[in-house]
Design an enzyme around this catalytic site. Sequence first.
Site, PDB file in Angstrom:
ATOM      1  N   HIS A   1       0.818  -1.218   0.000  1.00  0.00           N
ATOM      2  CA  HIS A   1       0.000   0.000   0.000  1.00  0.00           C
ATOM      3  C   HIS A   1       0.855   1.272   0.000  1.00  0.00           C
ATOM      4  CE1 HIS A   1      -3.081   2.927   0.985  1.00  0.00           C
ATOM      5  NE2 HIS A   1      -2.555   3.137   2.174  1.00  0.00           N
TER       6      HIS A   1
ATOM      7  N   HIS B   1       3.428   7.122   5.355  1.00  0.00           N
ATOM      8  CA  HIS B   1       2.205   7.817   5.764  1.00  0.00           C
ATOM      9  C   HIS B   1       1.371   7.095   6.817  1.00  0.00           C
ATOM     10  CE1 HIS B   1      -0.005   5.346   2.767  1.00  0.00           C
ATOM     11  NE2 HIS B   1      -1.066   5.634   3.484  1.00  0.00           N
TER      12      HIS B   1
ATOM     13  N   GLU C   1       0.385   6.183  12.539  1.00  0.00           N
ATOM     14  CA  GLU C   1      -0.968   5.812  12.902  1.00  0.00           C
ATOM     15  C   GLU C   1      -1.084   4.328  13.254  1.00  0.00           C
ATOM     16  OE1 GLU C   1      -3.864   6.448   9.909  1.00  0.00           O
ATOM     17  OE2 GLU C   1      -5.529   6.279  11.299  1.00  0.00           O
ATOM     18  N   ASP C   2      -0.381   3.498  12.511  1.00  0.00           N
ATOM     19  CA  ASP C   2      -0.628   2.058  12.632  1.00  0.00           C
ATOM     20  C   ASP C   2       0.462   1.252  13.330  1.00  0.00           C
ATOM     21  OD1 ASP C   2      -2.995   2.418  11.373  1.00  0.00           O
ATOM     22  OD2 ASP C   2      -2.332   1.754   9.396  1.00  0.00           O
TER      23      ASP C   2
ATOM     24  N   ASP D   1      -3.481   8.317  -1.344  1.00  0.00           N
ATOM     25  CA  ASP D   1      -3.850   7.260  -0.406  1.00  0.00           C
ATOM     26  C   ASP D   1      -5.274   6.788  -0.696  1.00  0.00           C
ATOM     27  OD1 ASP D   1      -3.763   5.632   1.879  1.00  0.00           O
ATOM     28  OD2 ASP D   1      -4.532   7.246   3.169  1.00  0.00           O
TER      29      ASP D   1
ATOM     30  N   ASP E   1     -23.551  11.545 -26.341  1.00  0.00           N
ATOM     31  CA  ASP E   1     -22.101  11.696 -26.254  1.00  0.00           C
ATOM     32  C   ASP E   1     -21.481  10.713 -25.259  1.00  0.00           C
ATOM     33  OD1 ASP E   1     -23.425  12.992 -24.288  1.00  0.00           O
ATOM     34  OD2 ASP E   1     -22.277  14.835 -24.370  1.00  0.00           O
TER      35      ASP E   1
HETATM   36 MN    MN Z   1      -2.976   4.618   3.785  1.00  0.00          MN
END
Ligand code: MN
Length: 751
Positions: free
Chosen positions: A69, A94, A98-99, A160, A280
């Site tokens: 990712h 990134h 957070e993780d 992201d 169109d």
């Molecule tokens: Mn992400």
Amino acid sequence: MADIIKNQLTGAELEEENQEILRQYRKLLSVCRPGTSLADRKRIRQAFNFALQAHKDHRRKSGEPYIYHPIAVAQISVEEIGLGATSVICSLLHDVVEDTEYTLADITEYFGEEVARIIDGLTKISGIFEQTTSLQAENFRKMLLTLSDDVRVILIKLADRLHNMRTLDALPPKKQLKIANETLYLFAPLAHRLGFHAIKSELEDLALKYTDPEIYSSISRKLVESEAVRNRFIQDFTQPIKKSLDDQGVNHKIIGRTKSISSIWGKMQKQEVPFEEVFDVFAIRIVIDTPEDREKADCWRAYSIVTDIYRPNPDRLRDWISTPKANGYESLHTTVMSKKGKWVEVQIRTKRMDDVAEKGYAAHWKYKESKSGESGIDKWLNRIREILKTSENDALDFIDDFKLNLFSDEIFVFTPKGELRTLPIGSTALDFAYSIHSKVGDQCLGAKLNHKLVPLSHPLKSGDQIEIITSVKQKPKTDWLNYVTTARAKGKIKSALKEERKKIAEDGKEKLERKLKQLKIENNQENIQKLVNHFKLQAPLDLYYEFAVDKLDIKDLKAYLSEQDKGGIFSYLKNPFAKGPRADMPEKEQYDPIREKLKEKPDTLLIGDSMEALDYTLSPCCNPIPGDDVFGFVTINEGIKIHRNNCPNAVQLMSKFAYRIVKAKWYTGKSIAFLSGIKIRGIDDMGILNNLTNLISSEYNLNIRSINIDSNAGTFEGTVMIYVNDTQHLNNLIRKIKKINGVKQVSRIGK
Ligand code: MN
């Protein structure tokens, strides 16, 4: 979106995975701009290793290693958004804070402040979509503030989101729907706003796939089914155009492009027609390879070739080359009638325009930059910051979408410096003023909303940028209470009104005391209370106030006295009618013409020669010069100010402060230069500025302080500030200027 799952893979499978990770990383390196320095490549390698290590136990919902990712996000950042090395590093990192157990401090230590700041922004805003509504408003605010700090945060977030949308299949349906909806109302409009057309279309199509799977699959199926017929049609249609362009030596490429599924669905809904009747479904795009200085001419040449072959619909010509769209889109669109009786949209643009249209401004700046690597990117980032900040046109319309979907009770508005403020829905410019500071509110005259003047009662909407106009003379008014929504503003206005009333009442108290004395009524609490009751007021303060504002005056007192006297209620008064009404009652001050007033003044101030010695200045409001009829005005802090008799402020000064007026007369000794201004209007002429300055400076030997000429549609208006000796001098000059060719009107400023 990280999930830790126990590693159940065999050694061989793991080895294969590691190979795949390396392959993807090398692919990323290969798309990084060739200009990437060795040092940058080293930092990218470090970031990759760091992320790999940090996420080593994480897998995506699909079961793939998590690191796929961040690598993919980095690749999108470079390839599809056009960002540079720092953004690649940030993309790789990134999700780390957070993780994983790594902190921002770790990031700072290994990658420095800049990267850490961007990661911080990314970490903060990623919380938005996870939390409850009440927290969202605050987080959204943070997001926007961060965003104006470094737009790379929002761009990486966009990358992201794009990758998450591309891999949304792996998530449970409920999450798919939530993410798809957020994408529709925030990220797709944002991508559009920033000119990332390809990303916008892809996000919309991907979102539709989850919000309306049946429609999505039915339209995509029909597109596939109709492909062969369409391709044959396109072939037949473009063939003569191609031949003609080749004949004329125009280097070009013709593409038949199917519209995005979501835009076809949009047309079906809007026109209420089935797929088959959307005329169109595709457009023909002619992309010309031509140098930048010949772009416009060559596009119109191609237009001419196309319309020589097919008849155009004049109502559907769009020229976004002369006037590009706000997001930078440039193209020439026309709709022509094919030989088979079907309207076909033809888009004509150059290769550069095509890149910009598909990839946004990043591509544009790539064209602009030569070899100076980062500077092109910087320019582009600045431009994006501008786009996000500007509130003209449809700028920030994505906030409206946000508002509709999430925070229907709040609006987001901006200060002139771009600071964001949250206000309850229904708030007005005055509410905004009070939200800044109670003094700003109290002195609010009006506001400039997106540069347009509006009254203070003007209701605000999300995205508005407001500049409050204040005046020290302004005071809160009672009816302001009807113009505000916020409790803060209401409270402030009420207390200011009370304060003001008190102050006014103070004057009224003195006034009443004088009247009572005149009427020989004793000034005591008891009598005051009687008056309060009689005039049906609530408190003595109200009584004083009524006298201060002349709602009550001596007449009312007398009426009351004569009415009450018979009953002897005021028997304790000292000779209530001993003298009768006094004859020397103060009369309303009469307005005297200025001249009359000045006549009464005995002394005349001589001004002119020894300016420094005397404590006076020439007032800037009317710029008097010798020869003007003038008077002096004694100011509190700045000595005597000299005004012209016909100064716009003169009447007011004379009638209000007659006692502070002094007579003044010019003493003509040696010549001194005085600043004066003249306004000139006329027909624009190439040489007008030259003629003017020539006359004033060389021929007339006057000193020009400033000269300002605005021309508009063949006419001009100019202001010249010059030093002159006296009125005669000035009048001569004005006469001469009037004789200059093209000059229609000359007047002195301030008359
Ligand atoms: Mn992400």
